[in-house]
Enzyme design. Structure first.
Site, mmCIF file in Angstrom:
data_model
loop_
_atom_site.group_PDB
_atom_site.id
_atom_site.type_symbol
_atom_site.label_atom_id
_atom_site.label_comp_id
_atom_site.label_asym_id
_atom_site.label_seq_id
_atom_site.Cartn_x
_atom_site.Cartn_y
_atom_site.Cartn_z
ATOM 1 C CG ASP A 21 -9.721 42.613 -36.893
ATOM 2 O OD1 ASP A 21 -10.432 43.496 -37.437
ATOM 3 O OD2 ASP A 21 -9.923 41.395 -37.028
ATOM 4 C CE LYS A 24 -5.426 49.288 -39.965
ATOM 5 N NZ LYS A 24 -5.438 47.978 -39.305
ATOM 6 C CB THR A 25 -11.680 51.735 -38.904
ATOM 7 O OG1 THR A 25 -10.863 51.268 -39.981
ATOM 8 C CG2 THR A 25 -12.875 52.486 -39.462
ATOM 9 C CG HIS A 84 -1.193 44.076 -45.275
ATOM 10 N ND1 HIS A 84 -0.400 44.871 -44.481
ATOM 11 C CD2 HIS A 84 -0.351 43.287 -45.997
ATOM 12 C CE1 HIS A 84 0.871 44.567 -44.716
ATOM 13 N NE2 HIS A 84 0.921 43.611 -45.626
HETATM 14 P P1 GDP Z 1 -8.846 47.962 -37.951
HETATM 15 O O1 GDP Z 1 -8.906 46.711 -38.787
HETATM 16 O O2 GDP Z 1 -7.461 48.180 -37.431
HETATM 17 O O3 GDP Z 1 -9.420 49.166 -38.619
HETATM 18 O O4 GDP Z 1 -9.721 47.669 -36.621
HETATM 19 P P2 GDP Z 1 -11.218 48.123 -36.266
HETATM 20 O O5 GDP Z 1 -11.264 49.562 -35.899
HETATM 21 O O6 GDP Z 1 -12.136 47.645 -37.317
HETATM 22 O O7 GDP Z 1 -11.436 47.312 -34.897
HETATM 23 C C1 GDP Z 1 -11.350 45.904 -34.853
HETATM 24 C C2 GDP Z 1 -12.089 45.375 -33.644
HETATM 25 O O8 GDP Z 1 -11.461 45.810 -32.429
HETATM 26 C C3 GDP Z 1 -13.542 45.854 -33.549
HETATM 27 O O9 GDP Z 1 -14.340 44.805 -33.100
HETATM 28 C C4 GDP Z 1 -13.465 46.973 -32.543
HETATM 29 O O10 GDP Z 1 -14.675 47.186 -31.864
HETATM 30 C C5 GDP Z 1 -12.402 46.483 -31.597
HETATM 31 N N1 GDP Z 1 -11.721 47.608 -30.953
HETATM 32 C C6 GDP Z 1 -11.218 48.701 -31.570
HETATM 33 N N2 GDP Z 1 -10.687 49.567 -30.680
HETATM 34 C C7 GDP Z 1 -10.851 48.988 -29.456
HETATM 35 C C8 GDP Z 1 -10.503 49.395 -28.114
HETATM 36 O O11 GDP Z 1 -9.945 50.469 -27.875
HETATM 37 N N3 GDP Z 1 -10.834 48.543 -27.127
HETATM 38 C C9 GDP Z 1 -11.450 47.359 -27.351
HETATM 39 N N4 GDP Z 1 -11.725 46.604 -26.297
HETATM 40 N N5 GDP Z 1 -11.796 46.940 -28.590
HETATM 41 C C10 GDP Z 1 -11.502 47.737 -29.630
HETATM 42 MG MG MG Z 2 -10.131 49.418 -40.605
#
Ligand code: GDP
Ligand code: MG
Length: 389
Positions: A21, A24-25, A84
């Site tokens: 979260d 990354k994606t 993970h």
């Molecule tokens: P991952 O699990 O690392 O792949 O994370 P995701 O890309 O799925 O993002 C997790 C959450 O964080 C989602 O609700 C995104 O919209 C939010 N998010 C991701 N990047 C940003 C950012 O740059 N700013 C903000 N405010 N929220 C973000």
């Molecule tokens: Mg992801």
């Protein structure tokens, strides 16, 4: 006809890593969006990268997503992984052969347990270069972000990455087209271009590609995908499958990367090879395709095994002689039994000389890294020291 891949720039394999979260994606999608404006990428939306939910619903495990893009100086293949456990497996086994990594850390949350674990894994598997995307900077207090940055510097220095660039970005805002945050992604890509050097590729060695997956293309044959570990491959070459169910040879009738035809696949490339006269069932993830006669499969080997501590995500209790975990080598996984050399037990944190007997024969060589997992935990990371039989 399909477009041809023209090799005009050096090819680099990178990937996002970091705590769940932290974005990354979203960042992966944003990179393709930003570069698509200059025709240097096809935009790949979030849903197409994060197929984990949809695939999980259909009972398929997709553990790795690849996207492709270019900067002014490089061609990149970029991997993003949903969970993970996928990171741990893909990184420790070398299935994701990363020349460099983008460590994504939420500026709003700071360093979290999986952040630490991924830095440690990157170090263990020899990812030599890390660039930090301090993400979600759009909603973060700048002074708190300064503190997070200090914490990140300390973590990286501790693990041998003292000169990693740290770039404040917002994947989400860039994805929405905000000009300020679009520029932040461009700055991140410049940092990757500058900080991750083009690695030495073993193109002169015999061809070797661990099999990631295989699909049947009606009327054409079986397509086998993977990252080429060493050597080169071209249409007309004969390759041999080694490992579980292996032993067959086949002629390569097509070489592609990201849907484009290639004259020649090279070490470091993500390739799809079309094999003539091979049935889908003959090919398995975990086999390797190799220059005929260059590889042999083995069930027994000696290894140096480091047991991870509970802090690193490993076991709390020692392992004993005869311990039977799951072994992950390249794209393969197989059950195996460990015999400790000169000891009855080994504690988390210790490095032990061991002998391993796998349930299935796999291609291997001294120096190959592997992961040991048990019940959803990565309990150890090892290196093959000798091949037995
Ligand atoms: P991952 O699990 O690392 O792949 O994370 P995701 O890309 O799925 O993002 C997790 C959450 O964080 C989602 O609700 C995104 O919209 C939010 N998010 C991701 N990047 C940003 C950012 O740059 N700013 C903000 N405010 N929220 C973000
Ligand atoms: Mg992801």
């Amino acid at each position: 006809a399909k477009r041809a891949y023209v090799r005009t720039k050096p090819h680099i394999n990178i990937g996002t890593m970091g705590h769940v979260d932290h974005g990354k994606t979203t960042l992966t999608a944003a990179i393709t969006k930003v570069l698509s404006a200059a025709d240097q990428a096809a935009y790949v939306p979030f849903e197409r990268i994060d197929r984990s939910r949809e695939e999980a619903a259909r009972g398929i495990t997709i553990s790795i997503s690849h996207v492709e893009y270019e900067t002014a100086t490089r061609h990149y293949a970029h991997v993003d992984m949903p969970g993970h456990a996928d990171y741990v497996k893909n990184m420790l086994t070398g299935a994701a052969q990363l020349d460099g990594a983008v460590l994504v850390i939420s500026a709003q949350d700071g360093v979290m347990p999986q952040t630490r674990e991924h830095v440690l894994l990157a170090r263990r598997v020899g990812v030599a270069h890390v660039v930090v995307a301090l993400n979600k900077a759009d909603g973060a207090d700048p002074e708190l972000t300064d503190l997070v940055e200090l914490e990140v510097r300390e973590l990286l220095a501790e693990h041998g990455y003292p000169d990693s660039p740290i770039v404040r970005v917002s994947g989400l805002r860039a994805l929405e087209g905000d000009p300020e945050w679009t520029a932040s992604i461009e700055a991140l890509l410049r940092a990757v271009d500058d900080h991750v050097p083009v690695p030495e590729r073993y193109t002169d060695a015999p061809f070797l590609m661990p099999v990631e997956g295989a699909i049947t293309v009606t009327g054409r044959g079986t397509v086998v995908t993977g990252a080429i570990e060493q050597g080169t491959v071209a249409v007309g070459d004969t390759v041999e499958a080694v490992g579980q169910n292996g032993g067959f040879t086949a002629v390569v009738t097509g070489v592609e990367t990201f849907g484009k035809t290639m004259e020649r696949g090279e070490a470091g490339d993500n390739a799809a090879l079309l094999l003539r006269g091979v049935r889908r069932e003959q090919v398995r993830r975990g086999q390797v395709l190799a220059a005929p006669g260059s590889q042999t499969a083995h069930r027994r080997f000696t290894a140096r095994l480091t047991l991870l501590t509970a802090e690193e995500g490993g076991r709390r209790t020692p392992v004993v002689n005869g311990y039977r975990p799951q072994f992950y080598l390249r794209t393969a996984d197989a059950p195996g039994r460990i015999t400790l050399r000169g000891a009855d037990t080994a504690l988390p944190g210790e490095t032990a000389e061991v002998e391993v007997e796998l349930g299935t024969p796999l291609a291997m060589r001294p120096g190959l890294g592997f992961a040991v997992r048990e019940g959803g935990l990565t309990v150890g990371a090892g290196e093959v020291t000798g091949v037995l039989d």
